[in-house]
Design a protein around this motif. Structure first.
Motif, mmCIF file in Angstrom:
data_model
loop_
_atom_site.group_PDB
_atom_site.id
_atom_site.type_symbol
_atom_site.label_atom_id
_atom_site.label_comp_id
_atom_site.label_asym_id
_atom_site.label_seq_id
_atom_site.Cartn_x
_atom_site.Cartn_y
_atom_site.Cartn_z
ATOM 1 N N ALA A 118 -2.305 0.803 -8.290
ATOM 2 C CA ALA A 118 -2.182 -0.584 -7.830
ATOM 3 C C ALA A 118 -1.633 -0.632 -6.406
ATOM 4 C CB ALA A 118 -1.284 -1.369 -8.776
ATOM 5 N N ALA A 119 -0.674 0.245 -6.107
ATOM 6 C CA ALA A 119 -0.104 0.283 -4.754
ATOM 7 C C ALA A 119 -1.162 0.715 -3.742
ATOM 8 C CB ALA A 119 1.095 1.218 -4.714
ATOM 9 N N ARG A 120 -1.978 1.724 -4.101
ATOM 10 C CA ARG A 120 -3.014 2.187 -3.170
ATOM 11 C C ARG A 120 -4.002 1.058 -2.863
ATOM 12 N NH1 ARG A 120 -5.746 5.913 -6.099
ATOM 13 N NH2 ARG A 120 -7.385 4.405 -6.549
ATOM 14 N N ARG A 121 -4.380 0.301 -3.874
ATOM 15 C CA ARG A 121 -5.303 -0.818 -3.646
ATOM 16 C C ARG A 121 -4.692 -1.844 -2.706
ATOM 17 N NH1 ARG A 121 -6.270 -0.104 -9.272
ATOM 18 N NH2 ARG A 121 -4.855 -1.816 -9.788
ATOM 19 N N GLU A 122 -3.400 -2.093 -2.894
ATOM 20 C CA GLU A 122 -2.728 -3.063 -2.033
ATOM 21 C C GLU A 122 -2.606 -2.528 -0.608
ATOM 22 O OE1 GLU A 122 -0.394 -6.645 -1.124
ATOM 23 O OE2 GLU A 122 -2.192 -6.022 -2.207
ATOM 24 N N PHE A 123 -2.291 -1.259 -0.452
ATOM 25 C CA PHE A 123 -2.201 -0.671 0.885
ATOM 26 C C PHE A 123 -3.559 -0.729 1.583
ATOM 27 C CE2 PHE A 123 1.399 2.392 -0.631
ATOM 28 C CZ PHE A 123 2.222 1.301 -0.844
ATOM 29 N N TYR A 124 -4.597 -0.413 0.839
ATOM 30 C CA TYR A 124 -5.958 -0.452 1.383
ATOM 31 C C TYR A 124 -6.290 -1.875 1.857
ATOM 32 C CZ TYR A 124 -11.029 0.408 1.595
ATOM 33 O OH TYR A 124 -12.340 0.537 1.990
ATOM 34 N N ILE A 133 -1.303 5.713 6.447
ATOM 35 C CA ILE A 133 -0.214 5.633 5.485
ATOM 36 C C ILE A 133 0.640 6.882 5.619
ATOM 37 C CG2 ILE A 133 -1.739 6.538 3.683
ATOM 38 C CD1 ILE A 133 0.034 5.168 1.608
ATOM 39 N N ALA A 134 1.964 6.701 5.567
ATOM 40 C CA ALA A 134 2.908 7.820 5.643
ATOM 41 C C ALA A 134 3.917 7.668 4.518
ATOM 42 C CB ALA A 134 3.615 7.842 6.999
ATOM 43 N N ILE A 135 4.049 8.702 3.709
ATOM 44 C CA ILE A 135 4.994 8.701 2.595
ATOM 45 C C ILE A 135 6.011 9.817 2.839
ATOM 46 C CG2 ILE A 135 5.291 8.933 0.107
ATOM 47 C CD1 ILE A 135 2.424 7.978 -0.226
ATOM 48 N N LEU A 136 7.295 9.463 2.817
ATOM 49 C CA LEU A 136 8.357 10.421 3.100
ATOM 50 C C LEU A 136 9.293 10.556 1.904
ATOM 51 C CD1 LEU A 136 7.980 8.370 5.794
ATOM 52 C CD2 LEU A 136 9.351 10.174 6.814
ATOM 53 N N ARG A 137 9.853 11.739 1.767
ATOM 54 C CA ARG A 137 10.835 11.980 0.710
ATOM 55 C C ARG A 137 11.801 13.062 1.166
ATOM 56 N NH1 ARG A 137 11.641 15.259 -4.073
ATOM 57 N NH2 ARG A 137 10.052 16.706 -3.334
ATOM 58 N N ARG A 168 3.429 11.650 -10.334
ATOM 59 C CA ARG A 168 2.051 11.496 -9.868
ATOM 60 C C ARG A 168 1.951 12.077 -8.462
ATOM 61 N NH1 ARG A 168 -0.103 6.853 -12.645
ATOM 62 N NH2 ARG A 168 -1.986 7.021 -11.350
ATOM 63 N N PRO A 169 0.933 12.847 -8.172
ATOM 64 C CA PRO A 169 0.823 13.465 -6.843
ATOM 65 C C PRO A 169 0.644 12.428 -5.741
ATOM 66 C CG PRO A 169 -1.201 13.772 -8.094
ATOM 67 C CD PRO A 169 -0.202 13.194 -9.043
ATOM 68 N N LYS A 170 1.322 12.642 -4.626
ATOM 69 C CA LYS A 170 1.210 11.715 -3.489
ATOM 70 C C LYS A 170 -0.217 11.694 -2.934
ATOM 71 C CE LYS A 170 5.589 10.570 -3.431
ATOM 72 N NZ LYS A 170 5.961 11.160 -4.726
ATOM 73 N N THR A 171 -0.976 12.740 -3.231
ATOM 74 C CA THR A 171 -2.358 12.789 -2.740
ATOM 75 C C THR A 171 -3.207 11.658 -3.313
ATOM 76 O OG1 THR A 171 -2.894 14.362 -4.508
ATOM 77 C CG2 THR A 171 -2.296 15.267 -2.368
ATOM 78 N N GLU A 172 -2.758 11.024 -4.397
ATOM 79 C CA GLU A 172 -3.517 9.900 -4.966
ATOM 80 C C GLU A 172 -3.684 8.770 -3.967
ATOM 81 O OE1 GLU A 172 -2.731 8.406 -8.879
ATOM 82 O OE2 GLU A 172 -1.722 10.254 -9.463
ATOM 83 N N TYR A 173 -2.716 8.634 -3.073
ATOM 84 C CA TYR A 173 -2.795 7.544 -2.096
ATOM 85 C C TYR A 173 -3.904 7.777 -1.070
ATOM 86 C CZ TYR A 173 1.551 5.702 -3.944
ATOM 87 O OH TYR A 173 2.499 5.160 -4.769
ATOM 88 N N PHE A 174 -4.341 9.030 -0.953
ATOM 89 C CA PHE A 174 -5.372 9.368 0.019
ATOM 90 C C PHE A 174 -6.683 9.755 -0.665
ATOM 91 C CE2 PHE A 174 -1.128 10.657 1.375
ATOM 92 C CZ PHE A 174 -0.961 9.872 2.501
ATOM 93 N N CYS A 175 -6.772 9.448 -1.958
ATOM 94 C CA CYS A 175 -7.968 9.787 -2.739
ATOM 95 C C CYS A 175 -8.253 11.289 -2.691
ATOM 96 C CB CYS A 175 -9.169 8.995 -2.239
ATOM 97 S SG CYS A 175 -8.854 7.220 -2.142
ATOM 98 N N GLY A 176 -7.185 12.064 -2.506
ATOM 99 C CA GLY A 176 -7.314 13.518 -2.522
ATOM 100 C C GLY A 176 -7.872 14.127 -1.261
ATOM 101 N N GLN A 177 -7.997 13.332 -0.198
ATOM 102 C CA GLN A 177 -8.577 13.873 1.031
ATOM 103 C C GLN A 177 -8.020 13.148 2.251
ATOM 104 O OE1 GLN A 177 -12.742 13.155 0.488
ATOM 105 N NE2 GLN A 177 -12.521 10.947 0.381
ATOM 106 N N GLU A 240 9.961 15.635 3.408
ATOM 107 C CA GLU A 240 8.570 15.914 3.069
ATOM 108 C C GLU A 240 7.723 14.724 3.518
ATOM 109 O OE1 GLU A 240 7.121 15.560 -1.182
ATOM 110 O OE2 GLU A 240 7.251 17.737 -0.990
ATOM 111 N N LEU A 241 6.683 14.992 4.267
ATOM 112 C CA LEU A 241 5.841 13.925 4.810
ATOM 113 C C LEU A 241 4.396 14.128 4.402
ATOM 114 C CD1 LEU A 241 5.161 11.526 6.755
ATOM 115 C CD2 LEU A 241 5.019 13.233 8.595
ATOM 116 N N TYR A 242 3.829 13.097 3.778
ATOM 117 C CA TYR A 242 2.387 13.032 3.541
ATOM 118 C C TYR A 242 1.847 11.944 4.459
ATOM 119 C CZ TYR A 242 2.790 15.681 -0.846
ATOM 120 O OH TYR A 242 3.014 16.636 -1.792
ATOM 121 N N ILE A 243 0.837 12.256 5.244
ATOM 122 C CA ILE A 243 0.316 11.286 6.198
ATOM 123 C C ILE A 243 -1.195 11.404 6.309
ATOM 124 C CG2 ILE A 243 0.771 12.840 8.155
ATOM 125 C CD1 ILE A 243 1.413 10.237 9.784
ATOM 126 N N GLY A 244 -1.850 10.272 6.361
ATOM 127 C CA GLY A 244 -3.314 10.273 6.480
ATOM 128 C C GLY A 244 -3.846 8.849 6.365
#
Length: 249
Positions: A118-124, A133-137, A168-177, A240-244
């Motif tokens: 639901a969050a990914r849909r809202e971000f999109y 999108i950048a996710i930090l931890r 849940r893997p943070k990669t879900e926010y980037f559809c794995g790519q 830890e930074l996920y960005i894409g």
């Protein structure tokens, strides 16, 4: 318990004692996205504004989206010097922001409370085409200290079942790519007050004034005494930074 209310009584201590994020991680976001004074950023689950503050004054507009009123109140104090920051009563799955209105969505420690799909849909929805999108931890690297701290938290107060996105893997926010993962080590020195205070902000720490709180604080001081040198503890961690870019709704 409603996850929105978890930190209601801890907001003031959260603002005082929670770690910030490695400066190198913040600069990596600016370098990769090339955002500047013409950009709009939405910091989701902004809490007391710890991450938000890193974008204030460096972009045109920052929306600090936070559903808890006590946390928003602390954020308002933290960000009062930055007129480009606007506090929004919203949540990751329903920010209330207009569609295609932001260049960058950020989320920090709060991301494990989000429902990822639901969050990914809202971000999109709220991101402009080509937005980021950048996710930090922050993650502790002091294994012995972490092991010593685990028993001081009452197991019956565990909030893991409320953290719907924790495992849940943070990669879900980037559809794995179309993303990068980076780690930025840091070292910070904390005194007794900061050490104990930061522990008391955990979602699974006893409420101040409760029967369990006194014993919890005593055990926290004992751990500090065990690991401290020269009046403090040198703590090691990594941001830890996920960005894409989000490539699917």
């Amino acid at each position: 318990m409603d996850p929105i209310e978890v930190f209601a009584s801890k907001a003031e201590r959260y603002a005082r004692f929670r770690w910030t994020y490695a400066r190198e991680a913040i600069e990596a976001i600016f370098d990769l996205t090339a955002i500047g004074l013409d950009a709009v950023v939405a910091d989701i689950g902004a809490g007391t504004g710890i991450l938000t503050k890193n974008f204030a004054g460096r972009v045109g507009q920052v929306y600090a989206v936070e559903p808890n009123p006590e946390m928003r109140r602390q954020a308002a104090q933290s960000l009062e010097a930055f007129p480009d920051c606007v506090l929004i009563d919203g949540r990751a799955e329903a920010t209330t922001l207009p569609g295609s209105s932001v260049n960058l969505v950020t989320a920090a420690q709060a991301s494990h409370w989000f429902e990822p799909e639901a969050a990914r849909r809202e971000f999109y929805r709220i991101l402009k085409p080509g937005g980021w999108i950048a996710i930090l931890r922050n993650d502790s690297k002091d294994k012995a200290l972490a092991q010593a701290l685990q028993p001081i938290f009452p197991p019956e107060l565990d909030t893991g079942h409320l953290m719907v996105g924790k495992n849940r893997p943070k990669t879900e926010y980037f559809c794995g790519q179309d993303y990068e993962k980076m780690d930025f080590p840091f070292t910070t020195w904390v005194d007794r007050e900061t050490f104990v205070g930061s522990l008391s902000t955990a979602s699974y720490a006893p409420e101040e004034g409760s029967e369990r709180y006194t014993a919890f604080i005593e055990k926290a001081h004992q751990v500090f005494d065990r690991f401290s040198q020269g009046g403090g503890i040198e703590m090691h961690g990594a941001t830890e930074l996920y960005i894409g870019r989000i490539s699917c709704a």
